[in-house]
Motif scaffolding. Structure first.
Motif, short mmCIF file in Angstrom:
data_model
loop_
_atom_site.label_atom_id
_atom_site.label_comp_id
_atom_site.label_asym_id
_atom_site.label_seq_id
_atom_site.Cartn_x
_atom_site.Cartn_y
_atom_site.Cartn_z
N LYS A 196 29.75 33.42 29.47
CA LYS A 196 30.04 33.66 30.87
C LYS A 196 29.21 34.86 31.33
O LYS A 196 29.19 35.90 30.67
CB LYS A 196 31.53 33.95 31.01
CG LYS A 196 32.01 34.12 32.42
CD LYS A 196 33.52 34.34 32.41
CE LYS A 196 33.98 34.79 33.76
NZ LYS A 196 35.40 35.14 33.75
N SER A 197 28.51 34.70 32.46
CA SER A 197 27.66 35.80 32.93
C SER A 197 28.54 36.90 33.53
O SER A 197 29.55 36.63 34.18
CB SER A 197 26.67 35.29 33.97
OG SER A 197 27.35 34.75 35.07
N ARG A 198 28.10 38.12 33.32
CA ARG A 198 28.88 39.27 33.76
C ARG A 198 28.53 39.60 35.20
O ARG A 198 27.36 39.70 35.57
CB ARG A 198 28.58 40.48 32.88
CG ARG A 198 29.42 41.68 33.24
CD ARG A 198 28.93 42.93 32.53
NE ARG A 198 29.73 44.09 32.84
CZ ARG A 198 29.62 44.80 33.96
NH1 ARG A 198 28.75 44.46 34.89
NH2 ARG A 198 30.37 45.86 34.18
N ARG A 199 29.55 39.79 36.01
CA ARG A 199 29.32 40.24 37.38
C ARG A 199 29.39 41.75 37.41
O ARG A 199 30.32 42.36 36.88
CB ARG A 199 30.41 39.69 38.31
CG ARG A 199 30.14 38.30 38.77
CD ARG A 199 30.98 37.89 39.97
NE ARG A 199 32.09 38.76 40.31
CZ ARG A 199 33.33 38.36 40.47
NH1 ARG A 199 33.64 37.11 40.27
NH2 ARG A 199 34.28 39.21 40.82
N ALA A 200 28.40 42.36 38.05
CA ALA A 200 28.37 43.81 38.13
C ALA A 200 29.50 44.29 39.03
O ALA A 200 29.71 43.77 40.12
CB ALA A 200 27.03 44.28 38.67
N THR A 201 30.23 45.29 38.55
CA THR A 201 31.32 45.86 39.34
C THR A 201 31.15 47.37 39.39
O THR A 201 30.39 47.94 38.61
CB THR A 201 32.69 45.54 38.72
OG1 THR A 201 32.71 46.06 37.39
CG2 THR A 201 32.96 44.05 38.69
N ARG A 202 31.84 47.99 40.32
CA ARG A 202 31.76 49.44 40.45
C ARG A 202 33.08 50.04 39.97
O ARG A 202 34.14 49.43 40.13
CB ARG A 202 31.52 49.82 41.91
CG ARG A 202 30.22 49.24 42.44
CD ARG A 202 30.08 49.46 43.91
NE ARG A 202 29.72 50.86 44.16
CZ ARG A 202 29.53 51.36 45.37
NH1 ARG A 202 29.70 50.60 46.43
NH2 ARG A 202 29.20 52.61 45.53
N PRO A 203 33.00 51.26 39.41
CA PRO A 203 34.25 51.90 38.97
C PRO A 203 35.12 52.27 40.18
O PRO A 203 34.61 52.63 41.25
CB PRO A 203 33.78 53.13 38.22
CG PRO A 203 32.39 53.37 38.64
CD PRO A 203 31.83 52.06 39.08
N THR A 204 36.42 52.19 39.99
CA THR A 204 37.33 52.54 41.08
C THR A 204 37.39 54.05 41.26
O THR A 204 37.00 54.82 40.38
CB THR A 204 38.75 52.01 40.77
OG1 THR A 204 39.21 52.65 39.59
CG2 THR A 204 38.75 50.51 40.60
N ARG A 205 37.92 54.47 42.41
CA ARG A 205 38.02 55.91 42.69
C ARG A 205 38.95 56.57 41.67
O ARG A 205 38.68 57.66 41.16
CB ARG A 205 38.55 56.13 44.10
CG ARG A 205 38.68 57.63 44.42
CD ARG A 205 39.34 57.86 45.76
NE ARG A 205 38.51 57.34 46.83
CZ ARG A 205 38.96 57.02 48.04
NH1 ARG A 205 40.23 57.15 48.31
NH2 ARG A 205 38.16 56.57 48.96
N ALA A 206 40.06 55.89 41.35
CA ALA A 206 41.03 56.45 40.40
C ALA A 206 40.40 56.63 39.02
O ALA A 206 40.63 57.64 38.35
CB ALA A 206 42.25 55.55 40.31
#
Length: 140
Positions: free
Chosen positions: A103-113
């Motif tokens: 499964k290809s990985r979708r780029a995500t951003r770290p949360t503020r918390a």
């Protein structure tokens, strides 16, 4: 007929199954009966789809030889039938493992918390390390 997936099967005549004597301890029984199974499956000569063949031949696996033959030796059981079933099950598992589409990985951003937790732990570690220094007496 061995079922790999809903669309892929292997005919029984593509497998070369040989009964051999098992290794190791086992008393008198092991010396006179051929209960171990030696399974050979030629990837290039098989009727697998081309995508499966390419994935298997490209994989670096200890059961696949440089000639493109999967060799499995099964000797866990004292019965030839159970060892045959175990060898076929391992063949199916190897083929499914090496041909599974990742499964290809979708780029995500770290949360503020999560950023705040990381920065607070860094600050805490910095404080602990600064307190590890030499204790100096105040000058009189």
């Amino acid at each position: 007929m061995i079922v790999i997936s809903r669309t892929v099967t292997i005919p029984d005549n593509e497998l070369e199954i040989t009964a051999i004597r098992a290794q190791g301890a086992g008393g008198q029984h092991v010396n006179k009966s051929s209960t171990a199974i030696h399974l050979r499956f030629d990837i290039r000569a098989s009727g697998l789809p081309e995508s499966y063949k390419e994935a298997l031949l490209a994989a670096s696996h200890h059961l696949i030889t440089s000639d493109g033959v999967i060799i499995i030796k099964a000797q866990e059981y004292r019965s030839q039938d159970l060892n045959r079933e175990a060898a076929v099950a391992r063949l199916v598992a190897v083929i499914q493992e090496l041909t599974a589409v990742q499964k290809s990985r979708r780029a995500t951003r770290p949360t503020r918390a999560s950023k705040e937790r990381r920065l607070s732990s860094k600050a805490q570690k910095s404080t602990v390390k600064s307190l590890r220094g030499k204790v100096r007496r105040p000058q009189e």
